[in-house]
Design a protein around this motif. Structure first.
Motif, PDB file in Angstrom:
ATOM      1  N   UNK A  31      35.006  41.920  49.536  1.00  0.00           N
ATOM      2  CA  UNK A  31      34.614  39.820  48.900  1.00  0.00           C
ATOM      3  C   UNK A  31      34.824  39.985  47.478  1.00  0.00           C
ATOM      4  N   UNK A  32      34.090  40.781  46.488  1.00  0.00           N
ATOM      5  CA  UNK A  32      33.907  41.079  45.167  1.00  0.00           C
ATOM      6  C   UNK A  32      35.543  42.267  44.462  1.00  0.00           C
ATOM      7  N   UNK A  33      35.478  42.800  45.293  1.00  0.00           N
ATOM      8  CA  UNK A  33      36.555  43.184  44.719  1.00  0.00           C
ATOM      9  C   UNK A  33      37.954  41.836  44.647  1.00  0.00           C
ATOM     10  N   UNK A  34      38.095  41.629  45.827  1.00  0.00           N
ATOM     11  CA  UNK A  34      39.089  40.476  46.075  1.00  0.00           C
ATOM     12  C   UNK A  34      39.092  40.004  44.768  1.00  0.00           C
ATOM     13  N   UNK A  37      39.882  41.161  41.343  1.00  0.00           N
ATOM     14  CA  UNK A  37      41.288  41.272  41.124  1.00  0.00           C
ATOM     15  C   UNK A  37      41.823  39.782  40.983  1.00  0.00           C
ATOM     16  N   UNK A  38      41.561  38.592  41.820  1.00  0.00           N
ATOM     17  CA  UNK A  38      42.270  37.684  41.281  1.00  0.00           C
ATOM     18  C   UNK A  38      41.706  36.779  40.499  1.00  0.00           C
ATOM     19  N   UNK A  39      40.849  37.756  39.692  1.00  0.00           N
ATOM     20  CA  UNK A  39      40.076  37.056  38.558  1.00  0.00           C
ATOM     21  C   UNK A  39      39.290  35.491  39.117  1.00  0.00           C
ATOM     22  N   UNK A  40      38.671  34.700  39.924  1.00  0.00           N
ATOM     23  CA  UNK A  40      37.734  34.446  39.746  1.00  0.00           C
ATOM     24  C   UNK A  40      36.146  34.665  39.410  1.00  0.00           C
ATOM     25  N   UNK A  41      35.579  33.500  39.422  1.00  0.00           N
ATOM     26  CA  UNK A  41      34.390  34.029  38.582  1.00  0.00           C
ATOM     27  C   UNK A  41      33.470  33.729  39.374  1.00  0.00           C
ATOM     28  N   UNK A  47      36.569  34.152  50.119  1.00  0.00           N
ATOM     29  CA  UNK A  47      36.429  35.970  50.022  1.00  0.00           C
ATOM     30  C   UNK A  47      35.554  36.707  51.075  1.00  0.00           C
ATOM     31  N   UNK A  48      34.680  36.165  51.474  1.00  0.00           N
ATOM     32  CA  UNK A  48      33.886  36.234  52.471  1.00  0.00           C
ATOM     33  C   UNK A  48      35.187  36.478  53.757  1.00  0.00           C
ATOM     34  N   UNK A  79      47.806  33.329  50.127  1.00  0.00           N
ATOM     35  CA  UNK A  79      47.976  32.380  49.261  1.00  0.00           C
ATOM     36  C   UNK A  79      47.201  31.760  48.446  1.00  0.00           C
ATOM     37  N   UNK A  80      45.838  32.117  48.237  1.00  0.00           N
ATOM     38  CA  UNK A  80      45.325  31.970  47.376  1.00  0.00           C
ATOM     39  C   UNK A  80      45.840  31.646  45.975  1.00  0.00           C
ATOM     40  N   UNK A  81      46.328  31.864  44.911  1.00  0.00           N
ATOM     41  CA  UNK A  81      46.708  31.819  44.603  1.00  0.00           C
ATOM     42  C   UNK A  81      47.617  30.976  43.770  1.00  0.00           C
ATOM     43  N   UNK A  82      48.137  29.727  44.838  1.00  0.00           N
ATOM     44  CA  UNK A  82      49.438  28.835  44.990  1.00  0.00           C
ATOM     45  C   UNK A  82      48.526  27.982  45.558  1.00  0.00           C
ATOM     46  N   UNK A  83      48.063  28.124  46.393  1.00  0.00           N
ATOM     47  CA  UNK A  83      47.005  27.154  47.240  1.00  0.00           C
ATOM     48  C   UNK A  83      46.381  26.651  46.284  1.00  0.00           C
ATOM     49  N   UNK A  84      45.200  26.775  47.959  1.00  0.00           N
ATOM     50  CA  UNK A  84      43.803  26.655  47.980  1.00  0.00           C
ATOM     51  C   UNK A  84      42.820  27.042  46.316  1.00  0.00           C
ATOM     52  N   UNK A  85      43.645  27.923  46.212  1.00  0.00           N
ATOM     53  CA  UNK A  85      43.090  28.862  44.944  1.00  0.00           C
ATOM     54  C   UNK A  85      43.138  27.996  43.567  1.00  0.00           C
ATOM     55  N   UNK A  86      44.199  27.494  43.781  1.00  0.00           N
ATOM     56  CA  UNK A  86      43.959  26.522  42.224  1.00  0.00           C
ATOM     57  C   UNK A  86      43.366  25.346  42.012  1.00  0.00           C
ATOM     58  N   UNK A  87      43.445  24.594  43.232  1.00  0.00           N
ATOM     59  CA  UNK A  87      42.162  24.090  43.572  1.00  0.00           C
ATOM     60  C   UNK A  87      40.480  23.935  43.533  1.00  0.00           C
TER      61      UNK A  87
END
Length: 171
Positions: A31-34, A37-41, A47-48, A79-87
Motif C-alpha cells: 500500500x505504501x509503494x502504491x 507510485x501514484x503520487x499520493x501524499x 490503497x490498503x 482506475x484510481x487515477x481517472x476515477x475516484x482518485x481525482x476526487x
C-alpha cells in the motif's frame, strides 16, 4: 491472555511489528509503494484494500464470496487515477468514524487507514490471536462506513456489513 499495556501500533515501523502476520505486513508495504507510485501524499484505505485483495487470497475470497464482484472492485481501484482518485486528490481521508490515536502526517498514513490497521490488531486480540491477518483488516475497513475502501466496495455492489462479525472497534 494479553496485556493491556502493549505499546500502540507504530505505523512507521509496520514491517517489524509482530502483531501483524507476514501477509499483512506485505499488504502495508505494498500500500505504501502504491501510494508513492501514484503520487499520493498519504496511504489511504483504498490503497490498503487494493493491496489486501491482491496479496491475501483469504481476504479476497471473503470479499468476493462467490459474487464475482472482486474483479469489479479491483477495476475501480486500478482506475484510481481517472476515477475516484481525482476526487480524493489533495484531501485527507478522515471519516471521523474511528478514533485516531496518532496524527497521520507523522507516518504518511491517512487517519482512517491508521485507525483500520490499529483496529485490525485489536480485532485479532479479541479473537484470541496474537497477530492480525487480512480478515481482521477487511473487518476493520468495513467498520468505517465512510472510508474510501468502503466507498469502492459499495460502488462495486458489495454489502460490507457481511464482513463484520465484531462490529466497529474502539481502540
Amino acid at each position: 491472555m494479553y496485556s493491556n499495556h502493549r505499546p500502540p501500533l507504530d505505523l512507521s515501523h509496520l514491517a517489524d511489528d509482530l502483531r501483524l502476520t507476514v501477509e499483512l505486513r506485505s499488504v502495508a508495504a505494498s500500500a505504501r509503494r502504491r501510494a508513492t507510485r501514484d503520487g499520493d501524499q498519504q496511504i489511504d484505505t483504498a490503497h490498503l484494500l487494493h493491496s489486501l485483495l491482491e496479496i491475501d487470497p483469504t481476504a479476497r475470497a471473503a470479499c468476493d464470496a462467490g459474487t464475482g464482484r472482486v474483479d469489479r472492485v479491483l477495476g475501480y481501484l486500478v482506475q484510481r487515477s481517472i476515477g475516484y482518485g481525482l476526487r480524493w486528490r489533495g484531501s485527507v481521508e478522515d471519516s471521523g468514524a474511528l478514533p485516531v490515536v496518532q496524527p497521520a502526517h507523522a507516518t504518511g498514513w491517512s487517519p482512517s487507514a491508521g485507525a483500520a490497521l490499529r483496529n485490525a490488531v485489536t480485532l485479532a486480540r479479541r479473537r484470541g490471536r496474537p497477530q492480525a491477518d487480512g480478515i481482521d483488516l477487511l473487518d476493520a475497513l468495513a467498520a468505517d462506513p465512510a472510508c474510501r475502501a468502503v466507498e469502492v466496495l459499495r460502488a462495486a455492489g458489495l454489502d460490507v456489513s457481511g464482513f463484520r462479525d465484531d462490529g466497529p472497534v474502539a481502540s
